[in-house]
Write a protein that holds these residues in place. Sequence first.
Motif, mmCIF file in Angstrom:
data_model
loop_
_atom_site.group_PDB
_atom_site.id
_atom_site.type_symbol
_atom_site.label_atom_id
_atom_site.label_comp_id
_atom_site.label_asym_id
_atom_site.label_seq_id
_atom_site.Cartn_x
_atom_site.Cartn_y
_atom_site.Cartn_z
ATOM 1 N N ASP A 483 33.591 29.238 45.987
ATOM 2 C CA ASP A 483 34.092 28.647 44.744
ATOM 3 C C ASP A 483 33.445 29.307 43.522
ATOM 4 O OD1 ASP A 483 35.804 26.858 45.900
ATOM 5 O OD2 ASP A 483 34.264 25.335 46.173
ATOM 6 N N GLN A 484 34.083 29.150 42.384
ATOM 7 C CA GLN A 484 33.500 29.626 41.125
ATOM 8 C C GLN A 484 33.164 28.439 40.234
ATOM 9 O OE1 GLN A 484 36.721 32.577 40.535
ATOM 10 N NE2 GLN A 484 35.068 33.852 39.713
ATOM 11 N N VAL A 485 32.152 28.640 39.405
ATOM 12 C CA VAL A 485 31.561 27.504 38.699
ATOM 13 C C VAL A 485 31.412 27.779 37.196
ATOM 14 C CG1 VAL A 485 29.481 26.060 38.555
ATOM 15 C CG2 VAL A 485 30.255 26.932 40.783
ATOM 16 N N ALA A 523 26.743 34.945 34.660
ATOM 17 C CA ALA A 523 26.924 35.599 33.359
ATOM 18 C C ALA A 523 27.003 34.531 32.281
ATOM 19 C CB ALA A 523 28.197 36.438 33.360
ATOM 20 N N ALA A 524 26.681 34.934 31.055
ATOM 21 C CA ALA A 524 26.734 33.993 29.933
ATOM 22 C C ALA A 524 27.922 34.332 29.050
ATOM 23 C CB ALA A 524 25.446 34.075 29.121
ATOM 24 N N LEU A 525 28.551 33.298 28.502
ATOM 25 C CA LEU A 525 29.693 33.517 27.614
ATOM 26 C C LEU A 525 29.579 32.598 26.406
ATOM 27 C CD1 LEU A 525 32.481 35.099 27.705
ATOM 28 C CD2 LEU A 525 33.466 32.877 28.204
ATOM 29 N N HIS A 526 29.614 33.204 25.225
ATOM 30 C CA HIS A 526 29.588 32.361 24.030
ATOM 31 C C HIS A 526 30.236 33.086 22.872
ATOM 32 C CE1 HIS A 526 26.238 34.811 22.619
ATOM 33 N NE2 HIS A 526 25.755 34.708 23.837
ATOM 34 N N GLY A 527 30.405 32.371 21.785
ATOM 35 C CA GLY A 527 31.176 32.884 20.661
ATOM 36 C C GLY A 527 30.555 34.054 19.919
ATOM 37 N N ARG A 528 29.243 34.270 20.126
ATOM 38 C CA ARG A 528 28.618 35.345 19.355
ATOM 39 C C ARG A 528 28.747 36.706 20.033
ATOM 40 N NH1 ARG A 528 22.975 32.710 18.046
ATOM 41 N NH2 ARG A 528 23.720 30.670 17.340
ATOM 42 N N LEU A 529 29.309 36.722 21.235
ATOM 43 C CA LEU A 529 29.499 38.005 21.911
ATOM 44 C C LEU A 529 30.647 38.765 21.263
ATOM 45 C CD1 LEU A 529 29.205 36.868 25.633
ATOM 46 C CD2 LEU A 529 27.491 38.081 24.274
ATOM 47 N N GLU A 535 35.888 39.822 26.766
ATOM 48 C CA GLU A 535 37.041 40.141 27.611
ATOM 49 C C GLU A 535 36.590 40.666 28.955
ATOM 50 O OE1 GLU A 535 40.079 42.716 26.169
ATOM 51 O OE2 GLU A 535 40.757 41.282 24.671
ATOM 52 N N HIS A 536 35.552 41.512 28.908
ATOM 53 C CA HIS A 536 35.021 42.109 30.127
ATOM 54 C C HIS A 536 34.512 41.012 31.070
ATOM 55 C CE1 HIS A 536 33.284 45.225 32.577
ATOM 56 N NE2 HIS A 536 32.094 44.660 32.502
ATOM 57 N N ILE A 537 33.757 40.089 30.499
ATOM 58 C CA ILE A 537 33.203 39.004 31.321
ATOM 59 C C ILE A 537 34.325 38.139 31.911
ATOM 60 C CG2 ILE A 537 31.867 36.868 31.232
ATOM 61 C CD1 ILE A 537 30.083 38.281 29.125
ATOM 62 N N MET A 538 35.284 37.770 31.072
ATOM 63 C CA MET A 538 36.386 36.928 31.568
ATOM 64 C C MET A 538 37.156 37.651 32.665
ATOM 65 S SD MET A 538 36.224 34.049 30.266
ATOM 66 C CE MET A 538 37.755 33.210 30.681
ATOM 67 N N HIS A 539 37.322 38.938 32.454
ATOM 68 C CA HIS A 539 38.050 39.738 33.420
ATOM 69 C C HIS A 539 37.326 39.746 34.761
ATOM 70 C CE1 HIS A 539 40.969 42.799 34.443
ATOM 71 N NE2 HIS A 539 39.976 43.444 35.068
ATOM 72 N N ARG A 540 35.995 39.937 34.692
ATOM 73 C CA ARG A 540 35.207 39.978 35.940
ATOM 74 C C ARG A 540 35.164 38.610 36.611
ATOM 75 N NH1 ARG A 540 31.268 43.491 37.194
ATOM 76 N NH2 ARG A 540 29.703 41.848 37.257
ATOM 77 N N PHE A 541 35.120 37.573 35.787
ATOM 78 C CA PHE A 541 35.099 36.216 36.359
ATOM 79 C C PHE A 541 36.428 35.944 37.066
ATOM 80 C CE2 PHE A 541 35.006 31.406 35.723
ATOM 81 C CZ PHE A 541 33.977 31.199 36.629
ATOM 82 N N ARG A 542 37.505 36.298 36.391
ATOM 83 C CA ARG A 542 38.828 36.091 36.977
ATOM 84 C C ARG A 542 38.975 36.872 38.281
ATOM 85 N NH1 ARG A 542 43.021 34.225 34.027
ATOM 86 N NH2 ARG A 542 41.903 34.770 32.143
ATOM 87 N N GLY A 544 36.723 37.482 40.316
ATOM 88 C CA GLY A 544 35.810 37.001 41.351
ATOM 89 C C GLY A 544 34.521 37.801 41.451
ATOM 90 N N LYS A 545 34.236 38.605 40.413
ATOM 91 C CA LYS A 545 33.007 39.418 40.460
ATOM 92 C C LYS A 545 31.824 38.690 39.840
ATOM 93 C CE LYS A 545 35.347 43.785 40.772
ATOM 94 N NZ LYS A 545 36.312 44.514 39.941
ATOM 95 N N ILE A 546 32.100 37.544 39.281
ATOM 96 C CA ILE A 546 31.037 36.679 38.761
ATOM 97 C C ILE A 546 31.254 35.319 39.423
ATOM 98 C CG2 ILE A 546 30.222 35.452 36.705
ATOM 99 C CD1 ILE A 546 31.115 37.912 35.056
ATOM 100 N N ASP A 547 30.138 34.695 39.857
ATOM 101 C CA ASP A 547 30.280 33.402 40.550
ATOM 102 C C ASP A 547 30.165 32.238 39.581
ATOM 103 O OD1 ASP A 547 30.223 34.662 43.151
ATOM 104 O OD2 ASP A 547 28.074 34.991 42.774
ATOM 105 N N CYS A 548 29.312 32.450 38.593
ATOM 106 C CA CYS A 548 28.951 31.303 37.771
ATOM 107 C C CYS A 548 28.875 31.722 36.317
ATOM 108 C CB CYS A 548 27.604 30.779 38.263
ATOM 109 S SG CYS A 548 26.947 29.486 37.238
ATOM 110 N N LEU A 549 29.615 31.033 35.484
ATOM 111 C CA LEU A 549 29.660 31.350 34.065
ATOM 112 C C LEU A 549 28.953 30.235 33.305
ATOM 113 C CD1 LEU A 549 31.021 33.736 32.696
ATOM 114 C CD2 LEU A 549 33.013 32.285 32.298
ATOM 115 N N ILE A 550 27.876 30.611 32.607
ATOM 116 C CA ILE A 550 27.220 29.615 31.754
ATOM 117 C C ILE A 550 27.770 29.813 30.356
ATOM 118 C CG2 ILE A 550 25.030 28.676 30.955
ATOM 119 C CD1 ILE A 550 23.672 29.780 33.266
ATOM 120 N N ALA A 551 28.382 28.773 29.826
ATOM 121 C CA ALA A 551 29.119 28.975 28.581
ATOM 122 C C ALA A 551 28.894 27.848 27.600
ATOM 123 C CB ALA A 551 30.608 29.084 28.879
ATOM 124 N N THR A 552 29.171 28.141 26.353
ATOM 125 C CA THR A 552 29.243 27.082 25.347
ATOM 126 C C THR A 552 30.683 26.576 25.356
ATOM 127 O OG1 THR A 552 29.839 28.696 23.686
ATOM 128 C CG2 THR A 552 27.499 28.158 23.893
#
Length: 702
Positions: A483-485, A523-529, A535-542, A544-552
Amino acid sequence: MQSITLSTPLNEIRSIPIVQMQKLEILGVHNVGQLLVHLPHRHEWIRAQSGLNDLEPGVIGSAVGEITATKISGFGRKARFQVVLCDETGRLDLVFFNQSFLAKKLHVGMTLRVQGKPKKFGPGLQMSSPQFSIIPFDDVEKLNKDQDDEYRPVYPATEGMTSEQIYTIVRTILDQACALLEDHLSDEYRKERELPSLGDAYRMMHSPESESDVQSARRRLAYDELLMLQLGVHMKRAHLRRTLKAPPLERTAEINERILARMPFTLTDAQQRVVDEISRDLSYETPTNRLVQGDVGSGKTIVALDAMLLAIAHGHQAALMAPTELLAEQHYLSITEMLKGSTVRIELLTGSLPAAERTAVVSKIASGECDLIIGTHSLVSESVEFHSLAVAVIDEQHRFGVEQRAMLRVKGGKAHESETPHVIVMTATPIPRTIGLTIFGDLDISTIDELPPGRVPVITKHVTPEKRSTVYHWVNEKIKAGDQVFIVVAAIEPGGKGEGQVRNLRAVMKELEGGELHDVRIAALHGRLKRDTREHIMHRFRAGKIDCLIATTVIEVGVDIPNATVMVIEDADRFGLAQLHQLRGRVGRGDKPGVCVLIGNPKTEDGIARLKAMVETTSGFELSEKDLEIRGAGDVFGTRQSGAPPFKVADPLKEIELLQMARRDAGNWIAESPNLDRPEDALARRRLLKAHGQWLGLGDVG
Ligand code: ADP
Ligand code: MG
């Protein structure tokens, strides 16, 4: 008695003491008419004068007694003046704070009428700073103890002016002023609707004989407010309909085929119904103005895409405006994917686009070299001119009015003669239907009230912070199972004013990387990136190359990753109910069930209520009702955001029938007299323009 008009200044009315008149002026009340519309905010029964012994603690009452003792205690600002009042039934203590001058005024042996709310004081009762009047010696004998109870207006307390004083002043002008009020509704019109005249309504509001007087008065005044707004909205709408046209977009069999071929799945019945409603709208020259509401995950995007493809099939442009860059980027990626291999030319326009790229995109929009434009607010900026915009979609719009109107002002472009696009607004925050009707009397509403098949409701749990470690152990197991989180935090960095104990993104990430989640890809995702990084992070998450996204909360709206099934929200009590529901909507979007864990230790009653509501309810509609209960209507109503002046009397959330009546009446009225230019409409028209002319831009009407 002095003769007055509604515009007589208060300073010409001799019976009003100067000091009080000045205080009224501070409130913005300068003349008789303004005094009349300065309404009480509630009413209460004042018990008839009773024996001192009959007063009840906590209940406003009035009584008469003789002063048997007085005393000053304390000094300076702490000084208090105490009075003992007696009659044949008993005793009442009075206390006045910081008013020692009263010692010169009130003496033993005087008879006093007092009014106030007594509270328990030793064996007896005490009133603090009651209203009082001294009864002249000659009148004491004539005191009438058999008065009736009185239903009194209570005016909002103001600097140095009691409700009682306002009441006294209002009464001096009330009958004369009410008789002068002209009614913009005819006798016959009022009779049909069982509404009192305007004069009667104000008289009953300020000086009612009973609760039913107030009800009847309120109903009239509330009806007027609703009617005026609806008249304004309908007048505007009629005007727009006469002057603005949008390109009619016929859904031919051939176009239908082509659109259907692009749909990755079969629409739900609810989606199909809304698609049909929109297609019907779009086939007319009259500009569409439709709100599509559907809970998170109900599949609004595809419905919007359908309408946009219809525009493109007719050789026009379509635009999709999202509230955040992240959501715009996601729409851009997923729609590009969906339309792969077609001839549709898609562009993304957001604020963070480098200047050169932006210029290029803007010029393609103007020349018609692109068909589908996805973007943020940048879409409605001055510099953007469309070649031929036929359909504009505003996604995830929670605040209505402002942006919607901005979109309406966008010119359709040079290529077609029409001046305006069809506008479709989408929201997952269901506005209670009434609000939609009130403010947007000109907005049609469609509802997607069904989730795509196979969807299992998200399970929501609330845990306290001590259990955090257990939660993340379980998260680790879920990740191991494929699963992804999402982990949501309230702040990016530590510190910051007022953030108190909030756990921030950097700390949480560090802690988990060195602890429970040391062996997963985070990986971390927030508005200051930067946009590219995001886009790169979202792409990798989608992928399945990232398991867990810590985000605001950047992921709050619209983010759509079907394989993400678990969400942990840190400091969940810090978020609003609508926000929590939106966040939770990020999981359980595929066919796997979603789980949402709220970590928090709510300290306020509201915080506790919010988390409880989240655990108990999965429906956005029910939650928005609970939200109303918790926050109260005013907050949700947000008239300020829409630009409409707030109501003084009407409560459109509660008075649905009255609202519907006003809406229907306004519709009929404008149908008969679109500009309200018949002589019998003159007064209504004048009052309407005064109340709403400016914000609705009615100045140019008729
Ligand atoms: P929202 O209403 O929150 O904007 P989306 O449009 O993002 O919802 O759709 C949520 C998810 O459901 C997406 O992954 C979308 O592809 C999927 N979806 C939408 N409609 C259907 C359908 N009719 N059948 C199956 N999946 C669907
Ligand atoms: Mg969406």
